[in-house]
Motif scaffolding. Structure first.
Motif, PDB file in Angstrom:
ATOM      1  N   GLU A 135      -5.390  14.994 -11.348  1.00 40.47           N
ATOM      2  CA  GLU A 135      -5.414  16.436 -11.571  1.00 40.47           C
ATOM      3  C   GLU A 135      -4.884  17.177 -10.352  1.00 40.47           C
ATOM      4  N   GLN A 136      -4.528  18.423 -10.563  1.00 45.23           N
ATOM      5  CA  GLN A 136      -4.100  19.260  -9.456  1.00 45.23           C
ATOM      6  C   GLN A 136      -5.308  19.598  -8.578  1.00 45.23           C
ATOM      7  N   PRO A 137      -5.089  20.020  -7.324  1.00 49.50           N
ATOM      8  CA  PRO A 137      -6.208  20.283  -6.405  1.00 49.50           C
ATOM      9  C   PRO A 137      -7.185  21.310  -6.952  1.00 49.50           C
ATOM     10  N   GLN A 138      -8.456  21.051  -6.787  1.00 46.68           N
ATOM     11  CA  GLN A 138      -9.513  21.992  -7.128  1.00 46.68           C
ATOM     12  C   GLN A 138     -10.684  21.757  -6.171  1.00 46.68           C
ATOM     13  N   PRO A 139     -11.483  22.819  -5.906  1.00 45.73           N
ATOM     14  CA  PRO A 139     -12.417  22.781  -4.777  1.00 45.73           C
ATOM     15  C   PRO A 139     -13.694  21.971  -4.982  1.00 45.73           C
ATOM     16  N   ASP A 140     -13.993  21.524  -6.186  1.00 46.52           N
ATOM     17  CA  ASP A 140     -15.238  20.803  -6.432  1.00 46.52           C
ATOM     18  C   ASP A 140     -15.238  19.475  -5.673  1.00 46.52           C
ATOM     19  N   LEU A 141     -16.180  19.327  -4.739  1.00 46.45           N
ATOM     20  CA  LEU A 141     -16.231  18.130  -3.901  1.00 46.45           C
ATOM     21  C   LEU A 141     -16.619  16.877  -4.675  1.00 46.45           C
ATOM     22  N   TYR A 142     -17.274  17.043  -5.799  1.00 44.62           N
ATOM     23  CA  TYR A 142     -17.843  15.897  -6.510  1.00 44.62           C
ATOM     24  C   TYR A 142     -17.116  15.603  -7.823  1.00 44.62           C
ATOM     25  N   LYS A 143     -15.961  16.205  -8.012  1.00 44.66           N
ATOM     26  CA  LYS A 143     -15.228  16.000  -9.254  1.00 44.66           C
ATOM     27  C   LYS A 143     -13.816  15.519  -8.958  1.00 44.66           C
ATOM     28  N   PHE A 144     -13.417  14.468  -9.657  1.00 43.38           N
ATOM     29  CA  PHE A 144     -12.041  13.980  -9.557  1.00 43.38           C
ATOM     30  C   PHE A 144     -11.748  13.156 -10.798  1.00 43.38           C
ATOM     31  N   VAL A 145     -10.583  13.379 -11.391  1.00 40.99           N
ATOM     32  CA  VAL A 145     -10.162  12.635 -12.575  1.00 40.99           C
ATOM     33  C   VAL A 145      -8.744  12.142 -12.337  1.00 40.99           C
ATOM     34  N   GLY A 146      -8.533  10.850 -12.526  1.00 43.20           N
ATOM     35  CA  GLY A 146      -7.198  10.301 -12.348  1.00 43.20           C
ATOM     36  C   GLY A 146      -7.142   8.854 -12.774  1.00 43.20           C
ATOM     37  N   ARG A 147      -5.988   8.276 -12.593  1.00 42.26           N
ATOM     38  CA  ARG A 147      -5.818   6.848 -12.877  1.00 42.26           C
ATOM     39  C   ARG A 147      -4.712   6.309 -11.991  1.00 42.26           C
ATOM     40  N   ILE A 148      -4.758   5.007 -11.755  1.00 41.15           N
ATOM     41  CA  ILE A 148      -3.735   4.338 -10.970  1.00 41.15           C
ATOM     42  C   ILE A 148      -3.010   3.349 -11.862  1.00 41.15           C
ATOM     43  N   ASN A 149      -1.707   3.394 -11.846  1.00 39.61           N
ATOM     44  CA  ASN A 149      -0.865   2.479 -12.620  1.00 39.61           C
ATOM     45  C   ASN A 149      -0.253   1.465 -11.658  1.00 39.61           C
ATOM     46  N   ILE A 150      -0.630   0.203 -11.793  1.00 41.81           N
ATOM     47  CA  ILE A 150      -0.164  -0.850 -10.901  1.00 41.81           C
ATOM     48  C   ILE A 150       0.857  -1.696 -11.646  1.00 41.81           C
ATOM     49  N   TYR A 151       2.051  -1.843 -11.046  1.00 43.61           N
ATOM     50  CA  TYR A 151       3.135  -2.584 -11.685  1.00 43.61           C
ATOM     51  C   TYR A 151       3.188  -3.984 -11.100  1.00 43.61           C
ATOM     52  N   ASP A 159       4.832  -7.875 -12.168  1.00 42.43           N
ATOM     53  CA  ASP A 159       5.650  -8.695 -13.074  1.00 42.43           C
ATOM     54  C   ASP A 159       6.178  -7.864 -14.243  1.00 42.43           C
ATOM     55  N   ASN A 160       6.691  -6.666 -13.911  1.00 36.80           N
ATOM     56  CA  ASN A 160       7.282  -5.766 -14.895  1.00 36.80           C
ATOM     57  C   ASN A 160       6.282  -5.281 -15.942  1.00 36.80           C
ATOM     58  N   GLU A 161       5.003  -5.413 -15.657  1.00 33.61           N
ATOM     59  CA  GLU A 161       3.965  -4.912 -16.542  1.00 33.61           C
ATOM     60  C   GLU A 161       3.093  -3.922 -15.777  1.00 33.61           C
ATOM     61  N   SER A 162       2.610  -2.929 -16.498  1.00 36.22           N
ATOM     62  CA  SER A 162       1.796  -1.893 -15.878  1.00 36.22           C
ATOM     63  C   SER A 162       0.334  -2.084 -16.255  1.00 36.22           C
ATOM     64  N   VAL A 163      -0.536  -2.048 -15.231  1.00 43.99           N
ATOM     65  CA  VAL A 163      -1.974  -2.119 -15.439  1.00 43.99           C
ATOM     66  C   VAL A 163      -2.579  -0.792 -14.997  1.00 43.99           C
ATOM     67  N   ALA A 164      -3.289  -0.123 -15.896  1.00 40.72           N
ATOM     68  CA  ALA A 164      -3.879   1.181 -15.599  1.00 40.72           C
ATOM     69  C   ALA A 164      -5.368   1.026 -15.337  1.00 40.72           C
ATOM     70  N   ARG A 165      -5.838   1.655 -14.236  1.00 42.31           N
ATOM     71  CA  ARG A 165      -7.259   1.644 -13.881  1.00 42.31           C
ATOM     72  C   ARG A 165      -7.726   3.084 -13.676  1.00 42.31           C
ATOM     73  N   PRO A 166      -8.910   3.437 -14.162  1.00 44.03           N
ATOM     74  CA  PRO A 166      -9.415   4.807 -13.966  1.00 44.03           C
ATOM     75  C   PRO A 166      -9.843   5.038 -12.521  1.00 44.03           C
ATOM     76  N   LEU A 167      -9.746   6.297 -12.102  1.00 38.49           N
ATOM     77  CA  LEU A 167     -10.181   6.716 -10.773  1.00 38.49           C
ATOM     78  C   LEU A 167     -11.165   7.864 -10.925  1.00 38.49           C
ATOM     79  N   GLY A 168     -12.188   7.844 -10.093  1.00 39.29           N
ATOM     80  CA  GLY A 168     -13.175   8.918 -10.099  1.00 39.29           C
ATOM     81  C   GLY A 168     -13.515   9.347  -8.687  1.00 39.29           C
ATOM     82  N   SER A 169     -14.532  10.176  -8.561  1.00 38.25           N
ATOM     83  CA  SER A 169     -14.914  10.695  -7.248  1.00 38.25           C
ATOM     84  C   SER A 169     -15.359   9.590  -6.298  1.00 38.25           C
ATOM     85  N   GLU A 170     -15.795   8.430  -6.828  1.00 40.78           N
ATOM     86  CA  GLU A 170     -16.224   7.325  -5.970  1.00 40.78           C
ATOM     87  C   GLU A 170     -15.055   6.607  -5.315  1.00 40.78           C
ATOM     88  N   ASN A 171     -13.818   6.980  -5.677  1.00 46.39           N
ATOM     89  CA  ASN A 171     -12.620   6.380  -5.084  1.00 46.39           C
ATOM     90  C   ASN A 171     -11.930   7.316  -4.099  1.00 46.39           C
TER      91      ASN A 171
END
Length: 288
Positions: A215-231, A233-245
């Motif tokens: 997400e775009q920047p926002q001031p809430d210290l305890y909120k974050f939503v995202g994911r990481i796409n790891i490539y 062997d030409n394949e993409s693996v998606a993992r969720p990201l949260g405030s603990e990351n």
């Protein structure tokens, strides 16, 4: 009736000013061919500005702020009336105290803002270790950009908002204190995703081929939503990201020898900067 092409161009023209998410290339490496299309976005550098004035706007801005006060504005009107109209009292009786207060206040506020300039310069010029081409290099904090892979050692403060990639601990965790952000002195645990926690050297971290969508920047210290796409062997693996990351600017690494992390929010877009309260003049309830 608009053609589909024109309608698409109009929609894209309207969206280019604001996108509700961002894509970060880890290490500034683009994804392999065939990956999802990416709209190029511009991100600010890691420069922090807490001062109110510059050399050029100090006098007009400071005078405007001071004469916003009801008392100062009242005595200014009295002084002008005494200059224009023949009155039994001298304009000096109201003008001299007013200008004395204005000048003393301006000197005080100018000195305080000069101290802020010095503090900003010290923070922006402190050295940060970054991984580039499999090697550690040092560069000024203000030159950090979104996507840089940062190396942080124990008891060091995070220079911007980061996503944890790996740490010196086998389980990919690290301990952090956020006392400067929320006043909590206890150690908090943060986690790296399973697919990157094993990369613990500069060469291994530099070999990571991944993107982060968040997400775009926002001031809430305890909120974050995202994911990481790891490539791999030409394949993409998606993992969720949260405030603990997410490691926030201003927090300090504890009980962990080192970590590797990627910058996602820099400069005035960090959560700490978004929560920063500008140094505006205090005004009473009557003045408001």
């Amino acid at each position: 009736q608009w053609s589909p092409l024109v309608a698409t161009l109009i929609r894209c023209a309207g969206e280019e000013n604001y996108v509700d998410s961002r894509t970060v290339y880890i290490g500034h490496k683009e994804p392999p061919p065939g990956a999802d299309a990416f709209i190029q976005q511009r991100f600010p550098d890691n420069r922090i500005v807490s001062c109110k004035y510059t050399f050029w706007n100090f006098i007009p801005k400071n005078m405007f702020e001071q004469f916003r006060r009801v008392a100062n504005f009242y005595f200014l009107i009295i002084f002008l009336v005494q200059l224009i109209i023949d009155t039994p009292t001298s304009p000096v009786t109201s003008g001299l105290p007013l200008f004395f207060v204005i000048i003393v206040t301006a000197i005080k506020q100018g000195y305080e803002d000069w101290l802020r300039h010095k503090a900003d310069k010290a923070v922006n010029q402190c050295l940060v270790t970054v991984v580039q081409r499999g090697k550690k290099i040092s560069k000024e904090s203000c030159r950090l950009t979104v996507g840089d892979v940062v190396y942080v050692k124990e008891d060091e403060t995070f220079p911007c908002d980061l996503i944890l990639l790996s740490s010196s601990r086998d389980d990919g965790t690290c301990f952090v204190t956020t006392a400067s952000l929320d006043g909590e002195s206890s150690h908090k645990t943060y986690y790296a995703v399973q697919d990157t926690k094993a990369f613990t050297t500069e060469e291994e971290v530099d070999s990571i081929h991944a993107t982060i969508e968040c997400e775009q920047p926002q001031p809430d210290l305890y909120k974050f939503v995202g994911r990481i796409n790891i490539y791999m062997d030409n394949e993409s693996v998606a993992r969720p990201l949260g405030s603990e990351n997410v490691l926030l600017r201003g927090a300090t690494l504890k009980n962990t020898k080192y970590i590797y992390a990627v910058a996602i929010y820099t400069g005035m877009e960090t959560k700490m900067a978004l929560n920063y309260q500008s140094k505006s003049q205090k005004r009473s309830a009557v003045e408001k």
